[in-house]
Each structure stands twice: as structure tokens, then as C-alpha cells.
Design a protein around this motif. Structure first.
Motif, short mmCIF file in Angstrom:
data_model
loop_
_atom_site.label_atom_id
_atom_site.label_comp_id
_atom_site.label_asym_id
_atom_site.label_seq_id
_atom_site.Cartn_x
_atom_site.Cartn_y
_atom_site.Cartn_z
N GLU A 181 0.81 -1.22 0.00
CA GLU A 181 0.00 0.00 0.00
C GLU A 181 0.84 1.27 0.00
O GLU A 181 0.32 2.38 -0.15
N GLY A 182 2.16 1.11 0.20
CA GLY A 182 3.05 2.26 0.18
C GLY A 182 3.21 2.96 1.51
O GLY A 182 3.76 4.07 1.58
N THR A 183 2.79 2.31 2.60
CA THR A 183 2.88 2.94 3.92
C THR A 183 4.03 2.40 4.76
O THR A 183 4.27 2.88 5.86
N TYR A 184 4.72 1.41 4.24
CA TYR A 184 5.83 0.80 4.98
C TYR A 184 7.10 1.63 4.81
O TYR A 184 7.38 2.18 3.74
N THR A 185 7.89 1.70 5.88
CA THR A 185 9.16 2.43 5.85
C THR A 185 10.33 1.47 5.81
O THR A 185 10.60 0.76 6.78
N LYS A 186 11.04 1.41 4.66
CA LYS A 186 12.19 0.51 4.53
C LYS A 186 13.41 1.05 5.27
O LYS A 186 14.27 0.28 5.67
N GLN A 187 13.48 2.36 5.42
CA GLN A 187 14.62 2.97 6.09
C GLN A 187 14.38 2.98 7.59
O GLN A 187 13.51 3.68 8.09
N TRP A 188 15.15 2.16 8.29
CA TRP A 188 15.02 2.07 9.74
C TRP A 188 16.20 2.82 10.36
O TRP A 188 17.32 2.30 10.43
#
Length: 224
Positions: A181-188
Motif C-alpha cells: 500500500e506504500g505505507t511501509y518504511t524501509k529505512q530504519w
């Protein structure tokens, strides 16, 4: 070769989660076309970009082999998906196991023969990876080329098979947290989630898939 059979099952489960029960028919539950060969091609390009091949930039920088491992695992996801699409789950298992066993029986000779064809003044790893692109653009299977590249770069194809489990769990984690959905953050924090996953696996060598998921959840809540 039970590991390969388990990987096929995991891949099918992930594809059902992301694309729906009918993913092997070539479209997602939203009606979008699935093109595994295109996916492999793009992932191989990303893998090549992990390497020091550019003659105009950072010519003394080392190859990023940790990231290359992750990219190769992504490529394996798509290779297996294409196999399942073409042959079904059980036949895909049989073909992948047979291909791997045949390769391992002749591994040294096969790799040496492939190396003779390459330009020694260019990045060898990049050229081995490019062999996959030459076939995927013609919609041809690339598992053999994948084994050649993995064997030469990491000296043991099991390195990637083992890491597949970790990346599979990370991919499931992404889907559960809004990746599609495009709401996930890959940059932690300062790094991507791939790096965190690798660190967890290095620290806990025999970690179970369930425990890996739990540790990813904890890290995500702190670092996102």
C-alpha cells in the motif's frame, strides 16, 4: 535438498499473500499483470550496482557483498516464482533439486568453463550476473546462471539458500506492515531493513522464522 523444497513452499505462500490465490495464472488479485522475467532483470541490475564496476566513479571502493547477497536472494524469489508458474509446485521442486544436484556434481568444472569466457579487465562478478539478463530479456530460465554466479562469488550456493529464509520472513513482515500500500518504511534509522535483518541473523545463527519476525517487529517499532 529439503531446503530447496521448503523454499518453494515459502515462495508460494508469500506470493499468495502478495498477489492472491491465482498468482500462477499471471495476474494479481487486483488484476495486475505479473512479469517474473522483468522482475529478475531489474533485480540483477540492482545486484550489479552493488559492485565496483563503474570506470568513472569511486574506482577504489570495495564491492558491497552484503548487499549483493540480499539482491541475489531477491532474484531467487523471482526465479522460483517463474518455475512454479511454468511447472506447478511439485514439479518445480523436482526440477530445482535436480538442477542443483547436477550443478554441484560438476561445480568446479562448470564455473571454470564460464570464467574462461569473461573479460578479465572487467568486474567478473558483474559479468556473471549479466549472463542472467541476457536470458531473461528473452524470457528464458536463469537458474543455472544464478548457481554459477552464486558459487563463484560466495564459494557456496547454500549461502544464498540459507539467507533466503531470512529475506522471505522480511518480505512477509513488509507486506504485513503496508509495503504494497506504500505505507511501509524501509529505512530504519540510518540503514535499510535488509541490513537489520542481516544483523539479526548474524547475531542469532539458528534463529527460527517466528523469532526472526518478532525481532524485526521490535526493531521496526524502535527505528522506523
Amino acid at each position: 535438498m529439503s531446503k530447496i523444497k521448503a523454499i518453494v513452499d515459502l515462495q508460494n505462500e508469500l506470493n499468495i499473500q502478495t498477489a492472491g490465490e491465482n498468482w500462477t495464472k499471471g495476474y494479481t488479485k487486483e488484476g495486475r499483470n505479473i512479469n517474473w522475467f522483468r522482475a529478475i532483470t531489474l533485480e540483477v541490475a540492482e545486484a550489479i550496482d552493488s559492485l565496483n564496476w563503474k570506470h568513472w566513479k569511486d574506482i577504489n571502493s570495495p564491492d558491497d557483498l552484503d548487499n549483493l547477497k540480499v539482491e541475489l536472494v531477491d532474484i531467487l524469489h523471482f526465479i522460483i516464482s517463474q518455475k512454479i508458474t511454468d511447472y506447478g509446485i511439485e514439479k518445480a521442486k523436482e526440477l530445482l533439486v535436480d538442477s542443483t544436484l547436477l550443478f554441484l556434481e560438476n561445480e568446479t568444472i562448470l564455473v571454470e568453463e564460464e570464467l574462461k569466457k569473461l573479460n578479465k579487465s572487467d568486474n567478473i562478478y558483474a559479468q556473471l550476473l549479466e549472463n542472467m539478463i541476457r536470458k531473461t530479456i528473452n524470457n528464458k530460465n536463469v537458474f543455472y546462471e544464478f548457481l554459477i554466479a552464486t558459487s563463484y562469488i560466495f564459494k557456496d550456493v547454500n549461502v544464498i539458500f540459507d539467507l533466503y529464509i531470512g529475506k522471505n520472513i522480511l518480505n512477509k513482515f513488509r507486506q504485513d506492515h503496508g509495503y504494497k500500500e506504500g505505507t511501509y518504511t524501509k529505512q530504519w534509522g540510518d540503514v535499510e531493513d535488509n541490513v537489520i535483518m542481516l544483523e539479526i541473523i548474524k547475531e542469532h545463527k539458528d534463529i527460527s522464522p517466528d523469532d526472526l519476525y518478532i525481532k524485526l517487529e521490535k526493531a521496526y517499532q524502535v527505528l522506523k
